[in-house]
Design a protein around this motif. Structure first.
Motif, PDB file in Angstrom:
ATOM      1  N   ASP A 168       5.644  -0.555  23.631  1.00  0.00           N
ATOM      2  CA  ASP A 168       4.778  -1.714  23.810  1.00  0.00           C
ATOM      3  C   ASP A 168       4.215  -2.082  22.441  1.00  0.00           C
ATOM      4  O   ASP A 168       3.422  -1.339  21.861  1.00  0.00           O
ATOM      5  N   GLN A 169       4.651  -3.224  21.920  1.00  0.00           N
ATOM      6  CA  GLN A 169       4.295  -3.616  20.565  1.00  0.00           C
ATOM      7  C   GLN A 169       2.792  -3.766  20.376  1.00  0.00           C
ATOM      8  O   GLN A 169       2.282  -3.656  19.253  1.00  0.00           O
ATOM      9  N   ARG A 170       2.056  -3.985  21.449  1.00  0.00           N
ATOM     10  CA  ARG A 170       0.606  -4.150  21.336  1.00  0.00           C
ATOM     11  C   ARG A 170      -0.081  -2.865  20.889  1.00  0.00           C
ATOM     12  O   ARG A 170      -1.209  -2.900  20.389  1.00  0.00           O
ATOM     13  N   PHE A 171       0.581  -1.740  21.076  1.00  0.00           N
ATOM     14  CA  PHE A 171      -0.009  -0.458  20.699  1.00  0.00           C
ATOM     15  C   PHE A 171       0.554   0.068  19.383  1.00  0.00           C
ATOM     16  O   PHE A 171       0.311   1.223  19.030  1.00  0.00           O
ATOM     17  N   CYS A 172       1.312  -0.753  18.677  1.00  0.00           N
ATOM     18  CA  CYS A 172       1.937  -0.332  17.420  1.00  0.00           C
ATOM     19  C   CYS A 172       1.264  -1.036  16.244  1.00  0.00           C
ATOM     20  O   CYS A 172       1.028  -2.245  16.294  1.00  0.00           O
ATOM     21  N   SER A 173       0.974  -0.289  15.217  1.00  0.00           N
ATOM     22  CA  SER A 173       0.345  -0.873  14.030  1.00  0.00           C
ATOM     23  C   SER A 173       1.080  -0.523  12.748  1.00  0.00           C
ATOM     24  O   SER A 173       0.619  -0.882  11.664  1.00  0.00           O
ATOM     25  N   THR A 174       2.198   0.178  12.857  1.00  0.00           N
ATOM     26  CA  THR A 174       2.934   0.529  11.642  1.00  0.00           C
ATOM     27  C   THR A 174       3.442  -0.737  10.957  1.00  0.00           C
ATOM     28  O   THR A 174       3.909  -1.665  11.623  1.00  0.00           O
ATOM     29  N   PRO A 175       3.322  -0.834   9.642  1.00  0.00           N
ATOM     30  CA  PRO A 175       3.743  -2.067   8.948  1.00  0.00           C
ATOM     31  C   PRO A 175       5.257  -2.204   8.906  1.00  0.00           C
ATOM     32  O   PRO A 175       6.000  -1.247   9.154  1.00  0.00           O
ATOM     33  N   SER A 176       5.711  -3.396   8.598  1.00  0.00           N
ATOM     34  CA  SER A 176       7.145  -3.617   8.411  1.00  0.00           C
ATOM     35  C   SER A 176       7.623  -2.846   7.184  1.00  0.00           C
ATOM     36  O   SER A 176       6.843  -2.583   6.261  1.00  0.00           O
ATOM     37  N   PRO A 177       8.896  -2.472   7.154  1.00  0.00           N
ATOM     38  CA  PRO A 177       9.404  -1.743   5.980  1.00  0.00           C
ATOM     39  C   PRO A 177       9.329  -2.602   4.730  1.00  0.00           C
ATOM     40  O   PRO A 177       9.550  -3.816   4.773  1.00  0.00           O
ATOM     41  N   ALA A 178       9.009  -1.983   3.625  1.00  0.00           N
ATOM     42  CA  ALA A 178       8.920  -2.705   2.355  1.00  0.00           C
ATOM     43  C   ALA A 178      10.322  -3.052   1.859  1.00  0.00           C
ATOM     44  O   ALA A 178      11.256  -2.267   2.031  1.00  0.00           O
ATOM     45  N   PRO A 179      10.497  -4.219   1.242  1.00  0.00           N
ATOM     46  CA  PRO A 179      11.826  -4.627   0.756  1.00  0.00           C
ATOM     47  C   PRO A 179      12.165  -3.979  -0.587  1.00  0.00           C
ATOM     48  O   PRO A 179      12.502  -4.657  -1.557  1.00  0.00           O
ATOM     49  N   ILE A 180      12.068  -2.654  -0.643  1.00  0.00           N
ATOM     50  CA  ILE A 180      12.308  -1.920  -1.883  1.00  0.00           C
ATOM     51  C   ILE A 180      13.331  -0.834  -1.601  1.00  0.00           C
ATOM     52  O   ILE A 180      13.145  -0.011  -0.700  1.00  0.00           O
ATOM     53  N   ASP A 181      14.411  -0.813  -2.350  1.00  0.00           N
ATOM     54  CA  ASP A 181      15.476   0.157  -2.122  1.00  0.00           C
ATOM     55  C   ASP A 181      15.028   1.576  -2.452  1.00  0.00           C
ATOM     56  O   ASP A 181      14.087   1.790  -3.225  1.00  0.00           O
ATOM     57  N   GLU A 182      15.758   2.532  -1.880  1.00  0.00           N
ATOM     58  CA  GLU A 182      15.452   3.945  -2.115  1.00  0.00           C
ATOM     59  C   GLU A 182      15.458   4.288  -3.599  1.00  0.00           C
ATOM     60  O   GLU A 182      14.624   5.055  -4.077  1.00  0.00           O
ATOM     61  N   ALA A 183      16.410   3.723  -4.333  1.00  0.00           N
ATOM     62  CA  ALA A 183      16.528   4.047  -5.758  1.00  0.00           C
ATOM     63  C   ALA A 183      15.245   3.711  -6.501  1.00  0.00           C
ATOM     64  O   ALA A 183      14.788   4.472  -7.360  1.00  0.00           O
TER      65      ALA A 183
END
Length: 509
Positions: A168-183
């Motif tokens: 249920d997305q209403r209970f989620c607050s984790t941000p979207s992944p950052a557009p930065i590669d692992e390297a």
């Protein structure tokens, strides 16, 4: 990892490969962590399955994937491991097992397993923003990407099966992944990530912070992480569509309300496309060779979501709603045409080949769910054909165009079935039943399609689909096509001012 990792980064590739290099030199493999060995075997199982789909020269026995899978279960989920306190590596094992089930066409098992992975992830707090000051930014970002990978698999399986989600997305607050590669994450020790997070937090504070965020956006405009971020945003939109239009609660909504939600979610979908980096815009990619795979993957996901959004309008609503207003009919007509055009766009993502090259689609497309996308498009086209092609300009010419597109999709399905793809085999059987349903229609000839699906794996001698004289010139840019051929737009809110209290019950069939 070359075809899946960018789309679903459940594992941190650089860390996993370093561990593999270090552990492979161990003289006592049994001393290695059992959960890590389970992850390794699941990677081998998925790779072994893929190797036989593409006939890779390094492939082994066709049953190797079962050996790796069984070994992974014994190592990663022994005894009461499922009900034990969750840890990140076990959650990764569950996510990989779910994905493996998807690749071998065990979709229901995959849905059960990803639900378990999501539950354990929530028990570990992956769905919440991590405010632990002792955790560095890189560690937090890795957990974010694990969560959104699980979310993406869960969303895809809910689309395929039509079952409710465990999240249920209403209970989620984790941000979207950052557009930065692992390297970049490991090269700069998280400095770039901290700059990005600061820019996200301060973006609305001052013009200077907005400029900094824009500069960071430009720096990471085209990367694997940017691609994954776009996929996640699309998955969130898709989940909204499933909840708002396909949940059991929709039977209590009026059709007016459903039209409004389709309109609003459609605008969100348009904004998502407009926000993509130029390199990833699949509808305007003529002559561009770079980022071809990313555009194809995003294209399949986008058009699938578009079909999901507009499919409720592709039915005989006029037979179920008495005295429907002109504006309401116009909206239904417009959305139904967008649904058909999205289905045509799915076929346009495939190259025109007399004998389809399945290696191409397995290397460039979402090989784990490509059959779902093709059958979704095929079903929409067959519905439009059954309705006598009311949503295109020239019924006779476009009827022939739809049949040509169906032949193109069927060529790819039968060729995939001939290489051992179990999902494609089942899809061909289902398509055969669809084509047989047109037997009573004298003006619709599907005999060629029936012959193709019954021949199955035999290469087709037919020529690729060609543009028919007098037909609409199809462009993969569905938005441009829709604007060219849509009825006049209603100013303001298209449905809010109309007073017909129409019930949604029974309309979405």
């Amino acid at each position: 990892m070359g075809t899946v990792q960018d789309t679903l980064p459940i594992l941190t590739k650089s860390v996993f490969l370093n561990q593999f290099q270090r552990y492979s030199r161990s003289k006592n493999p049994e001393s290695l962590p059992a959960t890590w060995r389970a992850i390794l075997n699941m990677v081998f199982a998925i790779g072994a399955k893929f190797s036989h789909l593409v006939n890779a020269p390094w492939r082994g026995d066709e049953r190797d994937h079962l050996v790796y899978y069984t070994r992974a279960l014994n190592l990663g989920m022994p005894g009461d491991a499922i009900v034990a306190h969750p840890d990140l590596q076990r959650i990764q094992v569950l996510g990989l097992v779910s994905f493996y089930y998807l690749t071998i066409s065990q979709v229901s098992r995959s849905w059960v397993m990803i639900g378990l992975a999501c539950r354990q992830g929530m028990a570990l707090g992956l769905h919440l923003r991590n405010l632990d000051p002792q955790k560095d930014a890189v560690s937090k970002e890795k957990r974010i990407r694990v969560w959104w990978s699980l979310y993406s698999i869960e969303n895809l399986l809910c689309e395929i099966l039509g079952r409710p989600t465990a999240i249920d997305q209403r209970f989620c607050s984790t941000p979207s992944p950052a557009p930065i590669d692992e390297a970049y994450l490991h090269q700069f020790g998280g400095k770039k990530l901290e700059e990005w997070n600061d820019g996200q937090a301060d973006a609305s504070s001052t013009p200077a912070s907005e400029d900094r965020k824009a500069a960071l956006d430009q720096e990471f405009v085209s990367s694997a992480a940017t691609f994954f971020r776009g996929r996640v945003q699309l998955a969130v939109l898709s989940q909204k569509i499933l909840v708002n239009l396909y949940s059991a609660a929709t039977v209590q909504k009026s059709w007016e309300r459903a039209q409004y939600e389709i309109h609003v979610l459609g605008e969100d979908l348009d904004r998502w496309y407009s926000g993509l980096p130029t390199e990833y815009r699949f509808a305007h990619s003529e002559g561009k060779e770079s980022y071809c795979r990313e555009r194809i993957l995003l294209g399949f996901s986008f058009y699938s979501t578009k079909i999901l959004l507009t499919r409720p309008c592709l039915c005989r609503i006029d037979k179920r709603i008495e005295k429907q207003g002109t504006q309401s009919k116009g909206l239904d007509f417009e959305h139904a045409r967008e649904c058909v055009m999205a289905a045509r766009s799915v076929s346009d993502l495939l190259p025109d080949m007399e004998v389809p090259d399945v290696n191409w689609i397995y290397h460039h497309g979402p090989w784990w769910c490509i059959v779902h996308h093709l059958m979704q498009a095929m079903t929409v086209l067959m519905l439009e054909l059954a309705f006598d092609v009311p949503h295109l300009s020239d019924a006779h010419v476009d009827q022939q165009a739809i049949l040509q597109i169906a032949k193109k999709i069927l060529r790819w399905l039968t060729m995939m079935a001939s290489t051992g793809n179990e999902s494609a085999k089942s899809a061909c059987k289902q398509a055969r039943q669809q084509f047989k349903g047109f037997s009573p229609f004298e003006h619709i000839d599907t005999s060629d399609l029936l012959q193709m699906v019954e021949r199955g794996s035999e290469p087709s001698a037919e020529q690729p689909s060609k543009e028919l004289p007098g037909s609409e010139r199809f462009t993969p840019n569905w938005m441009q096509h829709s604007m060219l051929h849509s009825p006049p737009q209603v100013s303001g809110n298209p449905v809010a001012k109309r007073g017909f209290g129409l019930e949604l019950s029974g309309l979405i069939q």
